[in-house]
Motif scaffolding. Structure first.
Motif, PDB file in Angstrom:
ATOM      1  N   ALA A   1       0.810  -1.216   0.000  1.00  0.00           N
ATOM      2  CA  ALA A   1       0.000   0.000   0.000  1.00  0.00           C
ATOM      3  C   ALA A   1       0.841   1.264   0.000  1.00  0.00           C
ATOM      4  O   ALA A   1       0.302   2.373   0.002  1.00  0.00           O
ATOM      5  CB  ALA A   1      -0.925  -0.006   1.215  1.00  0.00           C
ATOM      6  N   GLY A   2       2.168   1.118   0.014  1.00  0.00           N
ATOM      7  CA  GLY A   2       3.044   2.281  -0.079  1.00  0.00           C
ATOM      8  C   GLY A   2       3.891   2.558   1.140  1.00  0.00           C
ATOM      9  O   GLY A   2       4.719   3.476   1.125  1.00  0.00           O
ATOM     10  N   ALA A   3       3.721   1.788   2.219  1.00  0.00           N
ATOM     11  CA  ALA A   3       4.480   2.044   3.451  1.00  0.00           C
ATOM     12  C   ALA A   3       5.932   1.593   3.307  1.00  0.00           C
ATOM     13  O   ALA A   3       6.225   0.612   2.626  1.00  0.00           O
ATOM     14  CB  ALA A   3       3.828   1.317   4.621  1.00  0.00           C
ATOM     15  N   TRP A   4       6.838   2.322   3.953  1.00  0.00           N
ATOM     16  CA  TRP A   4       8.251   1.932   4.043  1.00  0.00           C
ATOM     17  C   TRP A   4       8.618   1.539   5.470  1.00  0.00           C
ATOM     18  O   TRP A   4       9.627   0.886   5.694  1.00  0.00           O
ATOM     19  CB  TRP A   4       9.146   3.075   3.562  1.00  0.00           C
ATOM     20  CG  TRP A   4       9.006   3.316   2.083  1.00  0.00           C
ATOM     21  CD1 TRP A   4       8.110   4.127   1.462  1.00  0.00           C
ATOM     22  CD2 TRP A   4       9.771   2.691   1.041  1.00  0.00           C
ATOM     23  NE1 TRP A   4       8.268   4.064   0.095  1.00  0.00           N
ATOM     24  CE2 TRP A   4       9.276   3.194  -0.190  1.00  0.00           C
ATOM     25  CE3 TRP A   4      10.815   1.767   1.026  1.00  0.00           C
ATOM     26  CZ2 TRP A   4       9.789   2.800  -1.417  1.00  0.00           C
ATOM     27  CZ3 TRP A   4      11.339   1.374  -0.189  1.00  0.00           C
ATOM     28  CH2 TRP A   4      10.833   1.884  -1.400  1.00  0.00           C
ATOM     29  N   LEU A   5       7.821   1.975   6.423  1.00  0.00           N
ATOM     30  CA  LEU A   5       7.970   1.580   7.811  1.00  0.00           C
ATOM     31  C   LEU A   5       6.715   0.803   8.206  1.00  0.00           C
ATOM     32  O   LEU A   5       5.651   0.971   7.608  1.00  0.00           O
ATOM     33  CB  LEU A   5       8.152   2.802   8.714  1.00  0.00           C
ATOM     34  CG  LEU A   5       9.365   3.693   8.401  1.00  0.00           C
ATOM     35  CD1 LEU A   5       9.382   4.898   9.324  1.00  0.00           C
ATOM     36  CD2 LEU A   5      10.671   2.912   8.520  1.00  0.00           C
ATOM     37  N   PHE A   6       6.840  -0.031   9.244  1.00  0.00           N
ATOM     38  CA  PHE A   6       5.765  -0.960   9.564  1.00  0.00           C
ATOM     39  C   PHE A   6       5.102  -0.608  10.895  1.00  0.00           C
ATOM     40  O   PHE A   6       5.769  -0.295  11.881  1.00  0.00           O
ATOM     41  CB  PHE A   6       6.296  -2.386   9.629  1.00  0.00           C
ATOM     42  CG  PHE A   6       6.759  -2.915   8.298  1.00  0.00           C
ATOM     43  CD1 PHE A   6       5.840  -3.382   7.370  1.00  0.00           C
ATOM     44  CD2 PHE A   6       8.099  -2.926   7.976  1.00  0.00           C
ATOM     45  CE1 PHE A   6       6.256  -3.860   6.148  1.00  0.00           C
ATOM     46  CE2 PHE A   6       8.526  -3.404   6.746  1.00  0.00           C
ATOM     47  CZ  PHE A   6       7.603  -3.875   5.837  1.00  0.00           C
ATOM     48  N   HIS A   7       3.791  -0.713  10.881  1.00  0.00           N
ATOM     49  CA  HIS A   7       2.976  -0.552  12.079  1.00  0.00           C
ATOM     50  C   HIS A   7       2.493  -1.936  12.492  1.00  0.00           C
ATOM     51  O   HIS A   7       2.036  -2.715  11.668  1.00  0.00           O
ATOM     52  CB  HIS A   7       1.781   0.361  11.773  1.00  0.00           C
ATOM     53  CG  HIS A   7       0.881   0.599  12.937  1.00  0.00           C
ATOM     54  ND1 HIS A   7      -0.204  -0.208  13.240  1.00  0.00           N
ATOM     55  CD2 HIS A   7       0.897   1.555  13.897  1.00  0.00           C
ATOM     56  CE1 HIS A   7      -0.802   0.240  14.303  1.00  0.00           C
ATOM     57  NE2 HIS A   7      -0.172   1.319  14.732  1.00  0.00           N
ATOM     58  N   ASN A   8       2.597  -2.255  13.777  1.00  0.00           N
ATOM     59  CA  ASN A   8       2.179  -3.564  14.255  1.00  0.00           C
ATOM     60  C   ASN A   8       0.651  -3.598  14.371  1.00  0.00           C
ATOM     61  O   ASN A   8       0.079  -2.922  15.241  1.00  0.00           O
ATOM     62  CB  ASN A   8       2.813  -3.862  15.610  1.00  0.00           C
ATOM     63  CG  ASN A   8       2.610  -5.309  16.041  1.00  0.00           C
ATOM     64  OD1 ASN A   8       1.704  -5.985  15.567  1.00  0.00           O
ATOM     65  ND2 ASN A   8       3.452  -5.778  16.930  1.00  0.00           N
ATOM     66  N   PRO A   9      -0.030  -4.390  13.529  1.00  0.00           N
ATOM     67  CA  PRO A   9      -1.494  -4.398  13.565  1.00  0.00           C
ATOM     68  C   PRO A   9      -2.076  -5.301  14.643  1.00  0.00           C
ATOM     69  O   PRO A   9      -3.294  -5.426  14.739  1.00  0.00           O
ATOM     70  CB  PRO A   9      -1.858  -4.932  12.170  1.00  0.00           C
ATOM     71  CG  PRO A   9      -0.742  -5.857  11.831  1.00  0.00           C
ATOM     72  CD  PRO A   9       0.500  -5.257  12.459  1.00  0.00           C
ATOM     73  N   PHE A  10      -1.229  -5.918  15.455  1.00  0.00           N
ATOM     74  CA  PHE A  10      -1.717  -6.901  16.420  1.00  0.00           C
ATOM     75  C   PHE A  10      -1.746  -6.349  17.849  1.00  0.00           C
ATOM     76  O   PHE A  10      -1.722  -7.119  18.807  1.00  0.00           O
ATOM     77  CB  PHE A  10      -0.836  -8.143  16.365  1.00  0.00           C
ATOM     78  CG  PHE A  10      -0.740  -8.724  14.982  1.00  0.00           C
ATOM     79  CD1 PHE A  10      -1.830  -9.353  14.398  1.00  0.00           C
ATOM     80  CD2 PHE A  10       0.421  -8.603  14.243  1.00  0.00           C
ATOM     81  CE1 PHE A  10      -1.756  -9.867  13.114  1.00  0.00           C
ATOM     82  CE2 PHE A  10       0.511  -9.115  12.962  1.00  0.00           C
ATOM     83  CZ  PHE A  10      -0.593  -9.746  12.393  1.00  0.00           C
ATOM     84  N   THR A  11      -1.772  -5.041  17.968  1.00  0.00           N
ATOM     85  CA  THR A  11      -1.859  -4.442  19.298  1.00  0.00           C
ATOM     86  C   THR A  11      -2.678  -3.163  19.224  1.00  0.00           C
ATOM     87  O   THR A  11      -2.615  -2.434  18.219  1.00  0.00           O
ATOM     88  CB  THR A  11      -0.463  -4.125  19.865  1.00  0.00           C
ATOM     89  OG1 THR A  11      -0.597  -3.456  21.121  1.00  0.00           O
ATOM     90  CG2 THR A  11       0.322  -3.220  18.931  1.00  0.00           C
ATOM     91  N   PRO A  12      -3.457  -2.854  20.259  1.00  0.00           N
ATOM     92  CA  PRO A  12      -4.202  -1.582  20.278  1.00  0.00           C
ATOM     93  C   PRO A  12      -3.352  -0.419  20.774  1.00  0.00           C
ATOM     94  O   PRO A  12      -3.803   0.723  20.729  1.00  0.00           O
ATOM     95  CB  PRO A  12      -5.346  -1.885  21.247  1.00  0.00           C
ATOM     96  CG  PRO A  12      -4.770  -2.876  22.202  1.00  0.00           C
ATOM     97  CD  PRO A  12      -3.823  -3.722  21.384  1.00  0.00           C
ATOM     98  N   GLU A  13      -2.146  -0.687  21.257  1.00  0.00           N
ATOM     99  CA  GLU A  13      -1.313   0.385  21.791  1.00  0.00           C
ATOM    100  C   GLU A  13      -0.847   1.312  20.676  1.00  0.00           C
ATOM    101  O   GLU A  13      -0.399   0.861  19.627  1.00  0.00           O
ATOM    102  CB  GLU A  13      -0.086  -0.192  22.505  1.00  0.00           C
ATOM    103  CG  GLU A  13      -0.404  -0.979  23.745  1.00  0.00           C
ATOM    104  CD  GLU A  13       0.865  -1.379  24.477  1.00  0.00           C
ATOM    105  OE1 GLU A  13       1.802  -0.558  24.517  1.00  0.00           O
ATOM    106  OE2 GLU A  13       0.923  -2.505  24.989  1.00  0.00           O
TER     107      GLU A  13
END
Length: 372
Positions: free
Chosen positions: A54-66
């Motif tokens: 989708a265009g991201a170069w850095l990653f967000h952890n989708p498995f946490t609400p924090e």
């Protein structure tokens, strides 16, 4: 080259059969997600690949609400995601395309490494095919009478990525990192043969890339480089500063990636918790021996056959790799993730079974242009 190309192609086709069958069963109500096992792992892989696509170069952890800032996590997922976006395919399929590419890269590197370690063409082909297609004795648990004894020992090949066939069949993440491992070892040997620092420097770059894919394999290569430098100095009975520094380059060049990994998995607010997942002690000796299958007796026979001659530099490197692998696997609880290093044990088994003396130098490996 024909032998190498045919072998890699046959292995890619063989290991792709279940995935092709899965897609043939797609219909309007369901779709195969290119996952055979380890669905939790593959769900996370696909999540990161989708972010990259989708265009991201850095990653967000989708498995946490924090709430947390995106970080750089994995080069493999980044590249695969960009390829998925360019080709317009789903993340699962992109990972399988990456797996097929890893088959070719691993076969290429393994053959090059074998050409610098194994003296005869026949033995080289045998080791190549055995490494790519071999497995352990876990299948013997279905045998009447003997099965319960084997099952009780718990052969490690039934639940861990010990053999290349396992990686290429089920787990593309292992296949990519181990392909980088054999390329780094090959470059290190080329540096030893030529005396040129460019090759071990390249091995250091490859080790760093491996660390951006899977840190365990980078740590393995760093320990191998240190042991090989020490073993070479002991063999020469003197410390040659330039040669020692050259041999240590794979460990030195990849240090920044090691430092980043320590920060990411030790201090990042979210990803620091990853190091607490899947923490297990190493497999007991019977489970490991059964899981390795024919590999241990073949290595013993090779060492007995070559006992009257000095080890070649390639054999010394493979010996250091085997020692490094065992040290890391059985370093628990000092390294709480030691179980993850079982993938590093098979490739170091490459060793010539030929008793013919080479004077402790290089085997008569064919030049690139004459490879079969």
């Amino acid at each position: 080259m024909r032998f190498l190309a045919v072998s890699a192609t046959a292995l890619a086709l063989l290991t792709s059969i279940p995935y092709l069958v899965g897609h043939c069963l797609d219909d309007a109500s369901s779709s195969f997600l290119d996952t055979l096992v380890f669905e939790q792992d593959f769900n996370s892989y696909c999540a990161f690949v989708r972010q990259s696509a989708a265009g991201a170069w850095l990653f967000h952890n989708p498995f946490t609400p924090e709430p947390h800032r995106p970080v750089f996590l994995n080069l493999e997922f980044l590249v695969t995601g960009k390829a998925a976006g360019w080709l317009g395919v789903e993340p699962g399929l992109a990972l399988q395309l990456q797996r097929v590419a890893a088959v070719a890269l691993f076969a290429f590197g393994l053959w090059g490494l074998g050409a610098r370690v194994i003296t005869t063409a026949a033995a080289r082909r045998l080791a190549f095919v055995a490494a790519l297609t071999g497995g352990g004795f876990g299948w013997m648990q279905v045998l009447p009478g003997l099965g319960p004894l084997v099952a009780r020992a718990g052969p490690v090949d039934l639940y861990a990525g010990v053999h290349p066939f396992f990686w290429l069949f089920l787990h593309p993440h292992f296949a990519v990192s181990e392909a980088l491992v054999v390329l780094a070892l090959w470059l290190l040997l080329e540096g030893e043969r030529t005396g040129r620092a460019a090759f071990p420097l390249g091995a250091g770059v490859v080790a760093a890339v491996a660390g951006l894919v899977r840190p365990y394999d980078m740590l393995f290569l760093q320990v191998v480089a240190v042991l090989f430098a020490a073993a070479s100095a002991l063999h020469a009975r003197k410390l040659e500063t330039a040669a020692t520094v050259r041999r240590l380059l794979p460990a030195i060049v990849s240090l920044p990636v090691l430092a980043y990994g320590v920060w990411l998995f030790g201090f990042d607010p979210v990803f620091q918790w990853w190091r607490r997942q899947g923490v297990n002690g190493p497999p007991p000796a019977p489970a490991m021996l059964l899981g390795l299958g024919l590999l241990p007796p073949m290595v013993v026979l090779a060492m007995v056959a070559g006992r009257r001659r000095a080890w070649t530099p390639g054999e010394r490197l493979m010996g250091c790799a085997a020692v490094a692998s065992l040290l890391l696997i059985y370093s628990y609880p000092w390294l709480r993730f030691s179980f993850q290093l079982v993938t590093t044990l098979v490739v170091p088994s490459l060793r010539s079974p030929s008793p013919a003396s080479t004077g402790g130098g290089w085997p008569r490996a064919p030049p690139w242009s004459s490879w079969p």
